[in-house]
Design a protein around this motif. Structure first.
Motif, PDB file in Angstrom:
ATOM      1  N   HIS A   1     -85.625 -31.073 147.809  1.00 17.64           N
ATOM      2  CA  HIS A   1     -84.220 -30.716 147.657  1.00 17.64           C
ATOM      3  C   HIS A   1     -83.526 -30.616 149.013  1.00 17.64           C
ATOM      4  N   LYS A   2     -84.196 -30.053 150.000  1.00 21.04           N
ATOM      5  CA  LYS A   2     -83.616 -29.988 151.350  1.00 21.04           C
ATOM      6  C   LYS A   2     -83.358 -31.388 151.894  1.00 21.04           C
ATOM      7  N   ARG A   3     -84.304 -32.277 151.631  1.00 20.72           N
ATOM      8  CA  ARG A   3     -84.136 -33.659 152.070  1.00 20.72           C
ATOM      9  C   ARG A   3     -82.957 -34.305 151.345  1.00 20.72           C
ATOM     10  N   TYR A   4     -82.812 -34.001 150.060  1.00 24.99           N
ATOM     11  CA  TYR A   4     -81.710 -34.526 149.254  1.00 24.99           C
ATOM     12  C   TYR A   4     -80.364 -34.038 149.795  1.00 24.99           C
ATOM     13  N   LYS A   5     -80.283 -32.759 150.158  1.00 21.34           N
ATOM     14  CA  LYS A   5     -79.022 -32.181 150.628  1.00 21.34           C
ATOM     15  C   LYS A   5     -78.567 -32.756 151.959  1.00 21.34           C
ATOM     16  N   ARG A   6     -79.498 -33.263 152.765  1.00 19.11           N
ATOM     17  CA  ARG A   6     -79.125 -33.841 154.058  1.00 19.11           C
ATOM     18  C   ARG A   6     -78.402 -35.179 153.907  1.00 19.11           C
ATOM     19  N   CYS A   7     -78.546 -35.808 152.752  1.00 20.72           N
ATOM     20  CA  CYS A   7     -77.944 -37.124 152.526  1.00 20.72           C
ATOM     21  C   CYS A   7     -76.463 -36.994 152.202  1.00 20.72           C
ATOM     22  N   MET A   8     -75.711 -38.025 152.514  1.00 17.22           N
ATOM     23  CA  MET A   8     -74.273 -38.021 152.308  1.00 17.22           C
ATOM     24  C   MET A   8     -73.870 -38.355 150.876  1.00 17.22           C
ATOM     25  N   SER A   9     -74.709 -39.131 150.174  1.00 16.93           N
ATOM     26  CA  SER A   9     -74.365 -39.529 148.813  1.00 16.93           C
ATOM     27  C   SER A   9     -75.606 -39.535 147.930  1.00 16.93           C
ATOM     28  N   HIS A  10     -75.369 -39.598 146.628  1.00 16.53           N
ATOM     29  CA  HIS A  10     -76.464 -39.633 145.660  1.00 16.53           C
ATOM     30  C   HIS A  10     -77.291 -40.913 145.836  1.00 16.53           C
TER      31      HIS A  10
ATOM     32  N   VAL B   1     -85.949 -40.821 149.517  1.00 14.98           N
ATOM     33  CA  VAL B   1     -87.074 -40.020 149.014  1.00 14.98           C
ATOM     34  C   VAL B   1     -88.362 -40.571 149.615  1.00 14.98           C
ATOM     35  N   PRO B   2     -89.347 -39.716 149.910  1.00 19.53           N
ATOM     36  CA  PRO B   2     -90.601 -40.178 150.524  1.00 19.53           C
ATOM     37  C   PRO B   2     -91.269 -41.290 149.715  1.00 19.53           C
ATOM     38  N   PRO B   3     -92.003 -42.164 150.391  1.00 18.92           N
ATOM     39  CA  PRO B   3     -92.591 -43.320 149.712  1.00 18.92           C
ATOM     40  C   PRO B   3     -93.630 -42.966 148.649  1.00 18.92           C
TER      41      PRO B   3
END
Length: 109
Positions: free
Chosen positions: A14-23, A30-32
């Motif tokens: 979720h932290k990684r998701y929040k760092r992104c600018m868009s969906h 997301v990690p491989p």
């Protein structure tokens, strides 16, 4: 233990998701080792109204805390129990508990 590990892993995602600018960017970053189906499920979950609402409530509640919990994974009750004088059976008071969890042991600061 497995449940806690999964919660921590989901939190990292979720932290990684929040760092992104868009969906769309989040879906690609997301990690491989996460499968395509799991990527879609996670990103959709993070975008859902119910998740956003719960996230907002939790953020507001954390902001209302007067004192942050700084004792890691141990609860204050567990720390107080460990600070107990086992010879006399006396439990530590609130001041001793605060000192034990918020002050450095070596310097007392």
């Amino acid at each position: 233990m497995i449940k806690e590990r999964f919660k921590e892993y989901r939190s990292v995602l979720h932290k990684r998701y929040k760092r992104c600018m868009s969906h769309e960017e989040a879906t690609l970053s997301v990690p491989p080792h996460v499968t395509d189906d799991d990527k879609r499920i996670l990103c959709d979950r993070f975008l859902s109204d119910s998740f956003q609402k719960r996230n907002k409530i939790n953020s507001d509640n954390r902001g209302k805390l007067e004192v942050n919990h700084v004792a890691g994974s141990k609860s204050f009750a567990e720390i107080r129990h460990n600070m107990q004088d086992f010879v006399t059976g006396q439990e530590s008071g609130p001041v001793d508990l605060y000192r034990g969890t918020h002050c450095r042991q070596a310097t007392g600061s």
